[in-house]
Structure formats: structure tokens, C-alpha cells
Design a protein around this motif. Structure first.
Motif, PDB file in Angstrom:
ATOM      1  N   GLU A 157       8.703   6.551   7.923  1.00 59.61           N
ATOM      2  CA  GLU A 157       7.766   7.489   8.675  1.00 59.61           C
ATOM      3  C   GLU A 157       6.496   8.269   7.917  1.00 59.61           C
ATOM      4  O   GLU A 157       6.864   8.437   6.897  1.00 59.61           O
ATOM      5  N   TYR A 158       5.485   8.275   7.850  1.00 56.96           N
ATOM      6  CA  TYR A 158       4.197   8.912   7.060  1.00 56.96           C
ATOM      7  C   TYR A 158       3.946  10.417   7.208  1.00 56.96           C
ATOM      8  O   TYR A 158       4.324  10.583   7.555  1.00 56.96           O
ATOM      9  N   VAL A 159       4.252  10.295   5.387  1.00 53.60           N
ATOM     10  CA  VAL A 159       3.668  11.728   5.061  1.00 53.60           C
ATOM     11  C   VAL A 159       2.129  11.687   4.369  1.00 53.60           C
ATOM     12  O   VAL A 159       2.643  11.291   3.353  1.00 53.60           O
ATOM     13  N   LYS A 160       1.539  12.800   5.502  1.00 56.70           N
ATOM     14  CA  LYS A 160       0.263  12.994   4.826  1.00 56.70           C
ATOM     15  C   LYS A 160       0.104  13.531   3.448  1.00 56.70           C
ATOM     16  O   LYS A 160      -0.706  13.445   2.210  1.00 56.70           O
ATOM     17  N   ASP A 171       3.933  16.151   6.683  1.00 58.28           N
ATOM     18  CA  ASP A 171       3.535  15.289   7.118  1.00 58.28           C
ATOM     19  C   ASP A 171       2.437  15.933   7.336  1.00 58.28           C
ATOM     20  O   ASP A 171       1.534  17.029   7.517  1.00 58.28           O
ATOM     21  N   GLU A 172       1.177  15.590   8.636  1.00 59.93           N
ATOM     22  CA  GLU A 172      -0.462  15.861   8.829  1.00 59.93           C
ATOM     23  C   GLU A 172       0.331  17.537   9.178  1.00 59.93           C
ATOM     24  O   GLU A 172      -1.168  18.013   9.437  1.00 59.93           O
ATOM     25  N   LYS A 174       9.576  17.855   5.614  1.00 59.70           N
ATOM     26  CA  LYS A 174      10.259  16.300   5.690  1.00 59.70           C
ATOM     27  C   LYS A 174      11.267  16.355   4.845  1.00 59.70           C
ATOM     28  O   LYS A 174      10.813  15.725   2.985  1.00 59.70           O
TER      29      LYS A 174
END
Length: 258
Positions: free
Chosen positions: A62-65, A117-118, A123
């Protein structure tokens, strides 16, 4: 590592070297599939897909901004957010220790393995050296791997690892949260080495000088904040006990972090 688009969404990609030619890379890749696949927890980075059919395997997460914990050193978080991060770390490690029939040792808790994340939700990431404690055993003895400055000194000598080794690493990380300093810089700041960090921390706490190295923005703006920080400093101090038996368990850490 890097950010990419996948099925019209941003993702976080971990690429490995030629893992067939390097045993450590092979087990590192395998661990980052096996463990995240079994862990359903909001503060552990979610594995979306893996591609092992190519020479250089790729894992999609998953994306981690907002990058790593280390990247946040100049971020003007208020005290409440830093404490939220500390609680998220503690709860995540307690989950690894207690959420399964066999405890999982993360073995490498450090600021580069904490991503955001955003919404700046922490995480936990990178299970490359993690292990289950074997059924019926209380520890593992197959060698110590981890980040310099974050491994309990006695474990470096004995190779004896159990959940209390993660507690020690968490203690180092908690000091990083409280001071805004990396472990290696914290040792330099307090004019000590890994083996005397606990003693120097104790001196700072007992002489009410710990706030000399606390640089969290907004400290003192609300009643009771300094006392809370002092309590967290003392908790970190307990986590750094030379004897594993004198360190709290991670569930005790969670219960004393709020």
C-alpha cells in the motif's frame, strides 16, 4: 524502494537484488511475503501483491505518502501526535508478540522501518530479519541481525533473542521520539556509547535534566505535558535495562504509554 502507479492507484514497491544468488536476500524477500500476508493490523504495511517469476522479485505494498519516521525529524508535530506515534509503535510490536500462538520477533525496530501514510498514520515495515519463536521454546539463538545502536548489548554477545530484545529496541526508538535525534546522534549528544546510554539517561532523569535534550514542538503548552514526558522517559529507561528480565513486556509498555 519507490512509489509507482498500479491499477490507477499509487503503490509502494520493494525491489530485491538477485535473490537466487544471495541466501540473505532470498530469506529477506520470503519474510516480507510470509509475515505481512498473515498480519491484519492497521499499523503494519499491507502487502498487495508479489511478483516472483522474474529474476529480480518485486513486492507491491500500500502507498505511504510521507516516507519514514526519520524523514519527519523536521516536522512540527505537536506533542499529542508524537505520543500517538509512540503508542502505534508499541501496539504494533505487542500485536506481533501476542497475536499468534508463537510470538513474532521483529528484530529490527528502527526509524527507517516506520512509514507514514497520507494521514500520518504509522506503518511498521520490513520483516527481513523477523522470526517466529519455535513452538515450545522461549527464545531463538541463531544469530543477531539488526541496526547498529538498536540491539540489546547482551544479545550481541550471547545471540540469545526473545521478545525483550524488541522491547530494548523500542526503548531506543522512544528516546528518538522524545528527543528528535537518531540513536547514533543521541549517543553523541549524551556523550556515551551503547553500553552506557541507560546510565546517562538515568542521570538526566534523576537530575531533572531530560528536558534539555527534548526538542518536541509545543511541550509545556498544556498542563501535565512535562510530567507525561518524564513518565515516558522513565519508561524508555526501563526498556533499556541491561537485564532482559528487568525490562517490561510490550503489553506493559502499552499500558504505561497512555
Amino acid at each position: 524502494m519507490g512509489d509507482f502507479h498500479y491499477q490507477d492507484r499509487l503503490i509502494f514497491v520493494l525491489k530485491f537484488k538477485d535473490y537466487w544468488a544471495n541466501e540473505l536476500d532470498f530469506y529477506s524477500c520470503l519474510n516480507n511475503i510470509v509475515f505481512p500476508s498473515q498480519l491484519n493490523y492497521k499499523n503494519i504495511l499491507k502487502l498487495i501483491e508479489s511478483c516472483l517469476e522474474i529474476r529480480l522479485p518485486i513486492l507491491v505494498f500500500e502507498y505511504v505518502k510521507h516516507g519514514t519516521f526519520r524523514d519527519q525529524s523536521d516536522n512540527s508535530f505537536q506533542l499529542t501526535h508524537w505520543l500517538k506515534i509512540a503508542m502505534e509503535i508499541a501496539n504494533s510490536v505487542a500485536y506481533l508478540h501476542l497475536g499468534f500462538s508463537r510470538p513474532i520477533l521483529f528484530k529490527d525496530i528502527n526509524s527507517s522501518h516506520l512509514l507514514f501514510d497520507e494521514n500520518y498514520v504509522m506503518k511498521l515495515f520490513n520483516f527481513s530479519v523477523s522470526e517466529f519463536i519455535p513452538e515450545g521454546e522461549t527464545h531463538i539463538t541463531n544469530g543477531v541481525r539488526g541496526t547498529s545502536g538498536h540491539v540489546a548489548p547482551k544479545s550481541l554477545h550471547t545471540g540469545y533473542l526473545n521478545e525483550k530484545c524488541d522491547v530494548y529496541s523500542f526503548g531506543i526508538l522512544l528516546f528518538e521520539v522524545l528527543t528528535g535525534q537518531r540513536a547514533i546522534d543521541l549517543l553523541r549528544l549524551m556523550n556515551c556509547d551503547l553500553y552506557s546510554l541507560r546510565d546517562q539517561a538515568k542521570i538526566h532523569i534523576e537530575n531533572n535534566k531530560f528536558n534539555e535534550i527534548i526538542i518536541i514542538v509545543g511541550v509545556g503548552s498544556c498542563p501535565g505535558e512535562e510530567q507525561h514526558l518524564q513518565a515516558l522517559a522513565e519508561l524508555a529507561f526501563k526498556c533499556l535495562s541491561n537485564s532482559a528480565e528487568d525490562r517490561p513486556t510490550m503489553i506493559q509498555v502499552v499500558n504505561n504509554s497512555g
